[in-house]
Structures are given as C-alpha cells and as structure tokens.
Design a protein around this motif. Structure first.
Motif, mmCIF file in Angstrom:
data_model
loop_
_atom_site.group_PDB
_atom_site.id
_atom_site.type_symbol
_atom_site.label_atom_id
_atom_site.label_comp_id
_atom_site.label_asym_id
_atom_site.label_seq_id
_atom_site.Cartn_x
_atom_site.Cartn_y
_atom_site.Cartn_z
ATOM 1 N N ARG A 48 61.691 110.123 38.431
ATOM 2 C CA ARG A 48 60.334 110.751 37.700
ATOM 3 C C ARG A 48 60.456 110.984 37.237
ATOM 4 N NH1 ARG A 48 56.825 112.506 41.639
ATOM 5 N NH2 ARG A 48 56.867 114.695 40.429
ATOM 6 N N PHE A 49 60.257 110.686 35.383
ATOM 7 C CA PHE A 49 60.527 110.882 34.503
ATOM 8 C C PHE A 49 58.943 111.934 33.995
ATOM 9 C CE2 PHE A 49 62.247 106.823 35.236
ATOM 10 C CZ PHE A 49 63.740 107.285 34.134
ATOM 11 N N LEU A 50 59.719 112.971 33.359
ATOM 12 C CA LEU A 50 58.718 113.906 32.758
ATOM 13 C C LEU A 50 58.723 114.170 31.494
ATOM 14 C CD1 LEU A 50 55.972 116.290 34.085
ATOM 15 C CD2 LEU A 50 57.717 117.882 33.304
ATOM 16 N N THR A 51 57.559 113.472 30.746
ATOM 17 C CA THR A 51 57.893 113.929 29.032
ATOM 18 C C THR A 51 57.231 115.666 28.370
ATOM 19 O OG1 THR A 51 55.578 114.031 28.935
ATOM 20 C CG2 THR A 51 56.805 111.491 29.102
ATOM 21 N N ASP A 52 58.446 115.634 27.202
ATOM 22 C CA ASP A 52 58.253 116.661 26.923
ATOM 23 C C ASP A 52 57.383 118.228 27.444
ATOM 24 O OD1 ASP A 52 58.905 114.944 24.830
ATOM 25 O OD2 ASP A 52 57.185 115.984 23.512
ATOM 26 N N PRO A 53 57.823 118.446 28.300
ATOM 27 C CA PRO A 53 57.476 119.636 29.147
ATOM 28 C C PRO A 53 56.935 121.205 28.315
ATOM 29 C CG PRO A 53 59.516 119.766 29.485
ATOM 30 C CD PRO A 53 59.762 118.935 28.418
ATOM 31 N N ALA A 54 55.420 121.077 28.695
ATOM 32 C CA ALA A 54 54.694 122.118 27.730
ATOM 33 C C ALA A 54 53.455 123.358 28.946
ATOM 34 C CB ALA A 54 53.851 122.155 26.588
ATOM 35 N N PHE A 55 54.202 124.173 29.310
ATOM 36 C CA PHE A 55 53.536 124.539 31.106
ATOM 37 C C PHE A 55 52.649 126.257 30.114
ATOM 38 C CE2 PHE A 55 55.944 121.651 32.656
ATOM 39 C CZ PHE A 55 54.942 120.858 33.587
ATOM 40 N N ASP A 56 53.298 126.556 29.248
ATOM 41 C CA ASP A 56 52.962 127.600 28.994
ATOM 42 C C ASP A 56 51.425 127.929 28.763
ATOM 43 O OD1 ASP A 56 55.133 128.380 29.063
ATOM 44 O OD2 ASP A 56 55.458 128.999 26.020
ATOM 45 N N ALA A 57 51.165 129.151 29.073
ATOM 46 C CA ALA A 57 49.489 129.543 29.787
ATOM 47 C C ALA A 57 48.742 129.545 28.021
ATOM 48 C CB ALA A 57 49.466 131.243 29.868
ATOM 49 N N PRO A 58 47.720 129.628 27.887
ATOM 50 C CA PRO A 58 47.066 129.992 25.855
ATOM 51 C C PRO A 58 47.694 130.987 25.474
ATOM 52 C CG PRO A 58 45.572 128.955 27.746
ATOM 53 C CD PRO A 58 46.572 129.422 27.899
ATOM 54 N N GLY A 59 48.060 130.755 24.286
ATOM 55 C CA GLY A 59 48.136 131.454 23.001
ATOM 56 C C GLY A 59 48.454 131.291 21.671
ATOM 57 N N GLU A 60 48.960 132.197 21.002
ATOM 58 C CA GLU A 60 49.627 131.796 18.940
ATOM 59 C C GLU A 60 51.023 131.564 19.330
ATOM 60 O OE1 GLU A 60 47.958 134.762 16.936
ATOM 61 O OE2 GLU A 60 46.277 133.543 17.367
ATOM 62 N N TYR A 61 51.848 131.122 18.688
ATOM 63 C CA TYR A 61 53.392 130.521 18.483
ATOM 64 C C TYR A 61 53.433 131.180 17.431
ATOM 65 C CZ TYR A 61 53.732 129.043 23.594
ATOM 66 O OH TYR A 61 53.408 129.144 24.332
ATOM 67 N N PRO A 62 53.978 131.995 16.509
ATOM 68 C CA PRO A 62 54.426 131.553 14.865
ATOM 69 C C PRO A 62 54.804 130.798 14.756
ATOM 70 C CG PRO A 62 54.414 134.387 15.971
ATOM 71 C CD PRO A 62 54.585 133.347 17.370
ATOM 72 N N ARG A 63 54.506 130.710 13.500
ATOM 73 C CA ARG A 63 56.005 129.444 12.988
ATOM 74 C C ARG A 63 56.794 129.426 11.917
ATOM 75 N NH1 ARG A 63 58.321 127.309 16.481
ATOM 76 N NH2 ARG A 63 58.910 125.176 14.344
ATOM 77 N N GLY A 64 56.705 131.399 11.383
ATOM 78 C CA GLY A 64 57.110 131.551 10.065
ATOM 79 C C GLY A 64 56.511 131.272 8.523
ATOM 80 N N ASN A 65 56.428 131.405 7.692
ATOM 81 C CA ASN A 65 55.235 131.972 6.290
ATOM 82 C C ASN A 65 53.828 132.021 7.087
ATOM 83 O OD1 ASN A 65 57.687 130.883 4.620
ATOM 84 N ND2 ASN A 65 57.697 128.892 5.817
ATOM 85 N N GLY A 66 53.975 132.194 8.023
ATOM 86 C CA GLY A 66 52.243 132.933 8.321
ATOM 87 C C GLY A 66 51.442 131.901 9.196
ATOM 88 N N HIS A 67 52.488 130.694 9.144
ATOM 89 C CA HIS A 67 52.322 129.586 9.989
ATOM 90 C C HIS A 67 51.972 130.105 11.391
ATOM 91 C CE1 HIS A 67 53.499 127.011 6.190
ATOM 92 N NE2 HIS A 67 52.504 127.817 6.176
ATOM 93 N N VAL A 68 50.747 129.445 11.613
ATOM 94 C CA VAL A 68 50.998 129.884 13.927
ATOM 95 C C VAL A 68 50.550 127.856 14.497
ATOM 96 C CG1 VAL A 68 49.629 131.249 15.315
ATOM 97 C CG2 VAL A 68 51.054 132.287 13.286
ATOM 98 N N LEU A 69 50.939 128.007 15.773
ATOM 99 C CA LEU A 69 50.257 127.305 16.393
ATOM 100 C C LEU A 69 49.894 127.764 17.455
ATOM 101 C CD1 LEU A 69 53.054 124.609 16.331
ATOM 102 C CD2 LEU A 69 51.118 124.816 15.398
ATOM 103 N N THR A 70 48.773 127.423 18.094
ATOM 104 C CA THR A 70 47.966 128.189 18.854
ATOM 105 C C THR A 70 47.284 127.177 20.344
ATOM 106 O OG1 THR A 70 46.488 129.342 16.818
ATOM 107 C CG2 THR A 70 45.818 128.839 19.872
ATOM 108 N N LYS A 71 48.158 127.460 21.708
ATOM 109 C CA LYS A 71 47.854 126.725 22.554
ATOM 110 C C LYS A 71 46.169 127.037 22.444
ATOM 111 C CE LYS A 71 49.568 125.038 26.493
ATOM 112 N NZ LYS A 71 50.681 125.202 27.843
ATOM 113 N N THR A 72 45.259 126.323 23.471
ATOM 114 C CA THR A 72 44.217 126.532 23.563
ATOM 115 C C THR A 72 43.730 126.120 25.245
ATOM 116 O OG1 THR A 72 42.742 124.385 23.062
ATOM 117 C CG2 THR A 72 43.355 125.753 21.440
ATOM 118 N N ALA A 73 44.628 125.600 25.788
ATOM 119 C CA ALA A 73 43.859 125.334 27.211
ATOM 120 C C ALA A 73 45.308 125.663 28.208
ATOM 121 C CB ALA A 73 43.159 123.892 27.369
ATOM 122 N N PRO A 74 45.235 125.695 29.197
ATOM 123 C CA PRO A 74 46.702 125.686 30.434
ATOM 124 C C PRO A 74 46.852 124.013 30.771
ATOM 125 C CG PRO A 74 44.673 126.429 31.115
ATOM 126 C CD PRO A 74 44.313 125.870 29.753
#
Length: 256
Positions: free
Chosen positions: A27-53
C-alpha cells in the motif's frame, strides 16, 4: 493484451495530491495532506489556501507500507497531519534533502535511483525515482528538489507518479525508460503562484493529455487539481482537454 495488463491497479484519490496505490500487495500513499481547509503563509506576503478537506481520515488508511513523497517543502504536498502520519509508516521515499530534513524512516533518492521492496507473495516491487521540474527551466533554487516515482514488477503493469512536474521534456525522459505506462498518476491542476510571474508549476490539462500520449498510458488518474486555491484548472478543463485529444476513455476521475 498481456496478462500483466489484465488487472487494473487500484488507485483511490482523496483530494489534493493524496492517493492510495495498491500494488504487488503493498500500500503506497502519495504526498499526504489531510489538514482541514485553511491558510499557509509562505513568506513575502504569499499565502497558500486550502479550500476543501480530504475525502478520508488518515487513520482509515492504516496499515501503509510506503509513502511516496515528491517533496517535503510545500504544505500542499505535506501538511501538518501528513507529517504526523509519517511517524507510523515503515518507509518514506522522497528527495535526498527531504530525507535529511525529515529523518525517521525517510530515505532519499536521486532521479533514477531504484529501491527493491519485498512483496507479501515473495516477489519484489521496484520503485524508481523519476525526475520532476516544479516550474519553468531553472526553477530548482526557488521551488526546491522534487521527484516522481515509477513502480514496476515483472508480473505487474507499470505505474508512474509524476509528482509536481511542469515539464513535458521530463515526461519524455520517463517515457524513454518506461513507456508504455499502464497507469499514470499525474499531478495536474495548472498550479500557479506569484513565483515566476505565474508560470506553470504543474502540468495543465492540455499538457496532461499530451503526457498520456507521450507515455502511451492506458489510463490517467489525475491528482492535485482540487482543494487548493492556486490550482487554476480542474475537472472540467481535464475532461475538455482529454476529449479534444481523443483520449477521454483513458481519463479516470475520482467520483466520475
């Protein structure tokens, strides 16, 4: 059609870059990302936004044998809950720098490095690290090192996992070694951010269809085209692009 291709490799897609591939009894799992929707600051004012669980609770996926982690430096590929999951996985295959940063069971691979894994039936699965280019030519100092993966076994069809790759030249290099590919798990979505003036960071839909042709892929399972705000193309564009290329019968979308 040979017996190698008689049985379709099970691939379950859970949103974003995360999919479960059942291959050779492992059983192989690719890039695990399970957080609830939210924002991830990336520096210099850049933000990545998760929009769905995610479509699954990670506890439901146990036991896992291997995580195929294309890179550890971006939260849309490895978030907080994904990092927590790694502690319970016997093997994490990722970039060399990623393995140094993560420690634990992480093992770093350079492109074309290969690992043989024992199967429950006594055979082996070979995991080969594939190159990936997470943006335009020369992007690596900014976006970091990324790899994809190819799964092979003497009696099983070939599976390619692209990771975050925006280059069809890279796809051609993979095809030179491994085509025809039975199942291509392509990170699509035409990801764009303020980096490189909005240049593509992953394949767009038309490129994904072209990649299917380059790889002679019998089946394409797209991932990483939903659940995040920086993806600029989704399900509709994928269907349109594969239809225009005459390849809709090869496209397998979760929930379709």
């Amino acid at each position: 059609m040979t017996s190698k291709h008689a049985e379709r490799t099970p691939v379950s897609v859970f949103g974003g870059p995360t999919a479960l591939i059942e291959y050779g009894g492992l059983r192989f799992l690719t890039d695990p990302a399970f957080d609830a929707p939210g924002e991830y600051p990336r520096g210099n004012g850049h933000v990545l936004t998760k929009t769905a669980p995610a479509a699954v609770d990670p506890v439901e996926l146990a036991p896992l044998d291997v995580v195929l982690l294309s890179h550890d430096e971006h939260p849309d590929n490895l978030d907080h809950s994904g990092r927590a999951l790694l502690a319970d996985v016997p093997l994490v295959l990722t970039t060399r720098g990623g393995a140094d940063r993560l420690g634990g069971t992480a093992r770093g691979l350079a492109p074309w490095d290969a690992v043989e894994l024992p199967r429950p039936d006594g055979g082996t699965v070979t995991v080969t690290a594939a190159p990936a280019q997470h943006g335009p030519e020369g992007c690596e100092p900014v976006t970091g090192e990324v790899i994809g993966f190819v799964l092979t076994a003497p009696d099983l069809p070939t599976v390619y996992v692209s990771g975050d790759n925006a280059s069809l030249d890279v796809v051609r290099r993979v095809a030179d070694r491994f085509a025809p590919v039975d199942t291509a798990v392509l990170f699509a979505g035409a990801a764009r951010t303020a980096l490189f003036d909005g240049a593509l960071l992953t394949l767009d839909s038309a490129q994904s269809a072209e990649a299917a042709t380059i790889l002679a892929a019998r089946r394409v399972v797209p991932v990483h085209f939903d659940s995040w705000g920086h993806f600029t193309e989704g399900r509709t564009q994928l269907v349109d692009a594969f239809t225009a290329a005459g390849l809709l019968d090869r496209l397998e979308l979760a929930g379709a």
